[in-house]
Design a protein around this motif. Structure first.
Motif, PDB file in Angstrom:
ATOM      1  N   UNK A   1       1.202  -1.243  -0.024  1.00 41.25           N
ATOM      2  CA  UNK A   1       0.340   0.245   0.227  1.00 41.25           C
ATOM      3  C   UNK A   1       0.397   1.328  -0.280  1.00 41.25           C
ATOM      4  N   UNK A   2       0.271   2.222  -0.146  1.00 38.51           N
ATOM      5  CA  UNK A   2       1.378   3.924  -0.125  1.00 38.51           C
ATOM      6  C   UNK A   2       1.172   3.636   1.128  1.00 38.51           C
ATOM      7  N   UNK A   3       0.371   3.479   2.009  1.00 35.76           N
ATOM      8  CA  UNK A   3       0.688   4.000   3.309  1.00 35.76           C
ATOM      9  C   UNK A   3       1.786   3.774   3.918  1.00 35.76           C
ATOM     10  N   UNK A   4       2.028   2.084   3.385  1.00 31.08           N
ATOM     11  CA  UNK A   4       3.046   1.003   4.396  1.00 31.08           C
ATOM     12  C   UNK A   4       4.508   1.447   3.463  1.00 31.08           C
ATOM     13  N   UNK A   5       4.538   2.182   2.173  1.00 25.49           N
ATOM     14  CA  UNK A   5       5.734   2.753   1.430  1.00 25.49           C
ATOM     15  C   UNK A   5       5.775   3.941   1.826  1.00 25.49           C
ATOM     16  N   UNK A   6       5.447   4.872   2.168  1.00 25.04           N
ATOM     17  CA  UNK A   6       5.161   6.439   3.022  1.00 25.04           C
ATOM     18  C   UNK A   6       5.917   6.023   4.183  1.00 25.04           C
ATOM     19  N   UNK A   7       5.896   4.999   5.098  1.00 27.63           N
ATOM     20  CA  UNK A   7       5.476   4.983   5.932  1.00 27.63           C
ATOM     21  C   UNK A   7       7.521   4.365   6.596  1.00 27.63           C
ATOM     22  N   UNK A   8       7.712   3.683   5.725  1.00 34.64           N
ATOM     23  CA  UNK A   8       9.139   3.295   5.374  1.00 34.64           C
ATOM     24  C   UNK A   8       9.655   4.523   4.617  1.00 34.64           C
TER      25      UNK A   8
ATOM     26  N   UNK B   1       8.903  -4.579   7.389  1.00 36.75           N
ATOM     27  CA  UNK B   1       9.298  -3.431   7.872  1.00 36.75           C
ATOM     28  C   UNK B   1       7.653  -3.151   7.111  1.00 36.75           C
ATOM     29  N   UNK B   2       7.047  -3.750   7.070  1.00 36.24           N
ATOM     30  CA  UNK B   2       5.429  -3.192   6.962  1.00 36.24           C
ATOM     31  C   UNK B   2       5.320  -3.114   5.592  1.00 36.24           C
ATOM     32  N   UNK B   3       5.855  -3.007   4.519  1.00 32.93           N
ATOM     33  CA  UNK B   3       5.533  -2.970   3.408  1.00 32.93           C
ATOM     34  C   UNK B   3       4.673  -3.891   2.543  1.00 32.93           C
ATOM     35  N   UNK B   4       5.515  -5.214   2.606  1.00 32.82           N
ATOM     36  CA  UNK B   4       5.202  -6.042   2.551  1.00 32.82           C
ATOM     37  C   UNK B   4       4.034  -7.550   2.573  1.00 32.82           C
ATOM     38  N   UNK B   5       2.413  -7.280   2.497  1.00 29.34           N
ATOM     39  CA  UNK B   5       1.522  -7.374   3.215  1.00 29.34           C
ATOM     40  C   UNK B   5       1.302  -8.493   3.203  1.00 29.34           C
TER      41      UNK B   5
END
Length: 418
Positions: free
Chosen positions: A34-41, A284-288
């Motif tokens: 998700x964009x949110x996960x990418x932005x968080x990283x 790191x939460x990017x791949x769900x």
């Protein structure tokens, strides 16, 4: 899922096939980015404070003086051919105190140095074709015998060939033997000469050599570079070792003025996907993986679904030992042995590796779309990150922080692709 024995045909356009097939497989397997996960990283303290420091730590500095460009090219070629063994990380640490990459580097160093001392040139096509598992074990300083109880004599143990490290040594010898035989049949004295021909051959229309040209040359000639499969009826192409090799050529020889031969632009090549990249992107939460089509993958790393755990990893602890200077591969002392992560099938490994390739594409695309006016002066560099830099950051930061070094990485043995 399809058997790992099925392989697709070689593609017409290699880089496009990597990007398209990995994206299609990720989506078909319902692995979310998700964009949110990418932005968080991208805006996490961990990323911002370590990216520029460790993203050049590629492990390609060699304390050797080569007699010629071709000698160094041949050394690098064999090193990249053998750039696998990730599934044997723990047994290698148990015996040598080093991980897979550092053991492979030590092996190729040993092959080069033994050749320089007149013990037979192991880096020629003939040397590669004839090298034995025993020679490889000696050069790696590993034991390939395991002890077992004697069948009829109580209290007596006998040694026999076996164990995970022996399996790895056989994979290495088979890869070298096969590649050496192909080189000899092609009339090539060594692997470097084959690569030099690929770099300097005239291409259609007189154009400069491209990444696709070299990928095609390597994959068509050598099975050890055919990193591809059919998974759940879909072809997937990764070509991890070949992509890394081409980028390594550019890193090593591209800084010369002028370069000794034509080199392709690797700034936009897909990442070199192994087991580290997808495992870390999961942690790191990017791949769900929570909705993954393969139910077994949903709980492969149970803590990865915990937002508190993810946020902790994306922060920067004050006691993180790597926050000073970048850790040099093979130098960081380890007080405890690493632990094996979950063992996966070949198909599962391709699913996760494909997901990592596409996730990194999305990360870089997101970074390039950022509005510069919304970024602070200390964040503007994020807009310019490149895929190879992101790859090296993921690989290097996994060694850089003590908490990252303890994170599990999935395991696949009996592969020569990563």
């Amino acid at each position: 899922m399809a058997s790992q024995n099925f392989t697709p045909p070689l593609p017409s356009n290699y880089v496009d096939a990597i990007r398209e097939s990995t994206k299609e497989l990720r989506e078909a397997q319902n692995i979310q980015v998700t964009d949110d996960a990418v932005k968080r990283l991208l805006f996490s303290p961990s990323f911002i404070q370590t990216f520029r420091r460790v993203s050049n730590n590629h492990g390609l500095h060699f304390p050797l003086k080569f007699p010629s460009i071709l000698s160094e090219l041949n050394f690098l070629s064999v090193l990249c051919l053998l750039n696998f063994a990730s599934g044997y990380r723990v047994p290698l640490h148990e015996q040598t105190g080093r991980g897979a990459w550092d053991n492979i580097r030590a092996l190729v160093f040993g092959m080069y140095l033994s050749s320089a001392t007149g013990q037979g040139d192991l880096l020629t096509a003939k040397g590669m074709r004839t090298i034995t598992p025993q020679q490889i074990a000696e050069l790696m300083s590993v034991k390939i015998y395991v002890e077992r109880s004697h069948e009829t004599l109580p209290g007596v143990t006998v040694g026999e060939l076996g164990g995970h490290v022996y399996d790895l040594v056989k994979l290495i010898s088979t890869t070298l033997n096969e590649t050496g035989e192909i080189l000899e049949r092609s009339g090539m004295p060594d692997f470097g000469s084959f690569v030099l021909r690929s770099l300097t051959s005239k291409r259609s229309g007189g154009s400069d050599v491209t990444v696709d040209d070299i990928l095609k040359d390597l994959a068509c000639a050598f099975p050890a570079f055919r990193d591809m499969a059919v998974v759940d009826g879909r072809p997937v192409y990764c070509f991890k070792k070949a992509l890394f090799f081409i980028h390594a050529l550019t890193l090593r020889f591209g800084s010369s003025s002028p370069p000794p031969f034509s080199l392709p632009d690797t700034a936009k090549v897909p990442v070199f996907t192994d087991n580290v990249l997808p495992s870390l992107l999961i942690h790191l939460g990017v791949l769900d993986l929570s909705g993954a089509k393969d139910a077994a993958l949903r709980s492969i790393f149970p803590d990865a679904a915990n937002d508190t755990q993810v946020n902790t990893l994306l922060a920067v602890p004050k006691d993180t030992p790597g926050i000073g200077t970048a850790v040099v591969p093979g130098i960081m002392p380890r007080t405890t042995l690493p632990k094996d992560g979950p063992v996966v099938t070949s198909d599962q490994a391709y699913i996760l590796r494909a997901a990592a390739v596409d996730a990194c594409e999305k990360i870089v695309e997101h970074a390039h779309r950022l509005d510069e006016t919304s970024l602070s002066d200390g964040q503007k560099w994020i807009k310019d990150i490149k895929l190879p830099e992101l790859d090296v950051w993921l690989w290097a930061v996994a060694k850089d922080r003590s908490d990252y070094r303890e994170l599990g990485r999935f395991v696949l043995r009996d592969t020569v692709f990563f």
